[in-house]
Design a protein around this motif. Structure first.
Motif, PDB file in Angstrom:
ATOM      1  N   ALA A   2       0.831  -1.189   0.000  1.00 19.22           N
ATOM      2  CA  ALA A   2       0.000   0.000   0.000  1.00 19.22           C
ATOM      3  C   ALA A   2       0.866   1.238   0.000  1.00 19.22           C
ATOM      4  N   THR A   3       0.389   2.225  -0.682  1.00 24.89           N
ATOM      5  CA  THR A   3       1.103   3.496  -0.724  1.00 24.89           C
ATOM      6  C   THR A   3       0.614   4.357   0.423  1.00 24.89           C
ATOM      7  N   PRO A   4       1.370   5.363   0.812  1.00 27.52           N
ATOM      8  CA  PRO A   4       0.915   6.252   1.890  1.00 27.52           C
ATOM      9  C   PRO A   4      -0.427   6.931   1.556  1.00 27.52           C
ATOM     10  N   TYR A   5      -0.662   7.193   0.279  1.00 26.67           N
ATOM     11  CA  TYR A   5      -1.916   7.828  -0.103  1.00 26.67           C
ATOM     12  C   TYR A   5      -3.095   6.904   0.173  1.00 26.67           C
ATOM     13  N   VAL A   6      -2.980   5.624  -0.144  1.00 25.99           N
ATOM     14  CA  VAL A   6      -4.046   4.652   0.073  1.00 25.99           C
ATOM     15  C   VAL A   6      -4.321   4.513   1.566  1.00 25.99           C
ATOM     16  N   ASP A   7      -3.269   4.457   2.368  1.00 27.06           N
ATOM     17  CA  ASP A   7      -3.428   4.379   3.828  1.00 27.06           C
ATOM     18  C   ASP A   7      -4.184   5.609   4.347  1.00 27.06           C
ATOM     19  N   TRP A   8      -3.773   6.787   3.862  1.00 25.45           N
ATOM     20  CA  TRP A   8      -4.433   8.028   4.282  1.00 25.45           C
ATOM     21  C   TRP A   8      -5.903   8.031   3.870  1.00 25.45           C
ATOM     22  N   LEU A   9      -6.209   7.622   2.627  1.00 26.75           N
ATOM     23  CA  LEU A   9      -7.566   7.621   2.112  1.00 26.75           C
ATOM     24  C   LEU A   9      -8.453   6.651   2.909  1.00 26.75           C
ATOM     25  N   VAL A  10      -7.966   5.479   3.231  1.00 25.46           N
ATOM     26  CA  VAL A  10      -8.730   4.495   4.014  1.00 25.46           C
ATOM     27  C   VAL A  10      -9.018   5.058   5.392  1.00 25.46           C
ATOM     28  N   ARG A  11      -8.014   5.689   6.025  1.00 27.19           N
ATOM     29  CA  ARG A  11      -8.188   6.274   7.349  1.00 27.19           C
ATOM     30  C   ARG A  11      -9.240   7.391   7.327  1.00 27.19           C
ATOM     31  N   VAL A  12      -9.210   8.251   6.335  1.00 27.30           N
ATOM     32  CA  VAL A  12     -10.167   9.357   6.228  1.00 27.30           C
ATOM     33  C   VAL A  12     -11.590   8.821   6.000  1.00 27.30           C
TER      34      VAL A  12
END
Length: 129
Positions: A2-12
């Motif tokens: 997972a990329t940092p963007y995907v992690d951020w998007l899932v968290r949001v």
């Protein structure tokens, strides 16, 4: 991976879903404002008992001890009401009569309706509780 963007998007998205769930739950909680409810009861005009269903009340009125049309002991000139005891064996909540109800001329033991010797009680009180 997972990329940092995907992690951020899932968290949001998960935080937004939690917020939405919390808002929906808060909307279902009871408020301090009460809701008035109207209840219909049917009352006997003679003994003041009540019923939720009109046919039950009408059936009772036709046989109520306090209805003069029934010609029962309770509305008769010869009725002798019982006297309450001080309580059975010291029980203050016992309703056993010390002297049972009776008939002054012996026409009814136990109490009856449509008595041939029935005489109307002159001091009938309409408000019995």
């Amino acid at each position: 991976m997972a990329t940092p963007y995907v992690d951020w998007l899932v968290r949001v998205l998960l935080e937004a879903a939690d917020g939405e769930r919390a808002a929906l739950h808060a909307a279902r909680l009871p408020t301090a404002v009460t809701i008035p409810v109207t209840v219909v009861r049917h009352q006997c005009p003679h003994c003041r008992r009540t019923w939720a269903k009109q046919p039950s009340a009408a059936s009772h009125v036709a046989r109520c001890w306090y209805n003069p049309a029934v010609r029962s002991c309770k509305t008769c000139e010869y009725h002798e009401p019982g006297e309450a005891a001080g309580g059975c064996w010291g029980d203050p909540y016992c309703n056993c009569p010390e002297i049972p109800e009776g008939c002054a001329i012996g026409a009814a033991t136990p109490m009856v309706t449509d008595c041939p010797l029935w005489q109307p009680l002159h001091d009938l009180i309409g408000d019995r509780s």
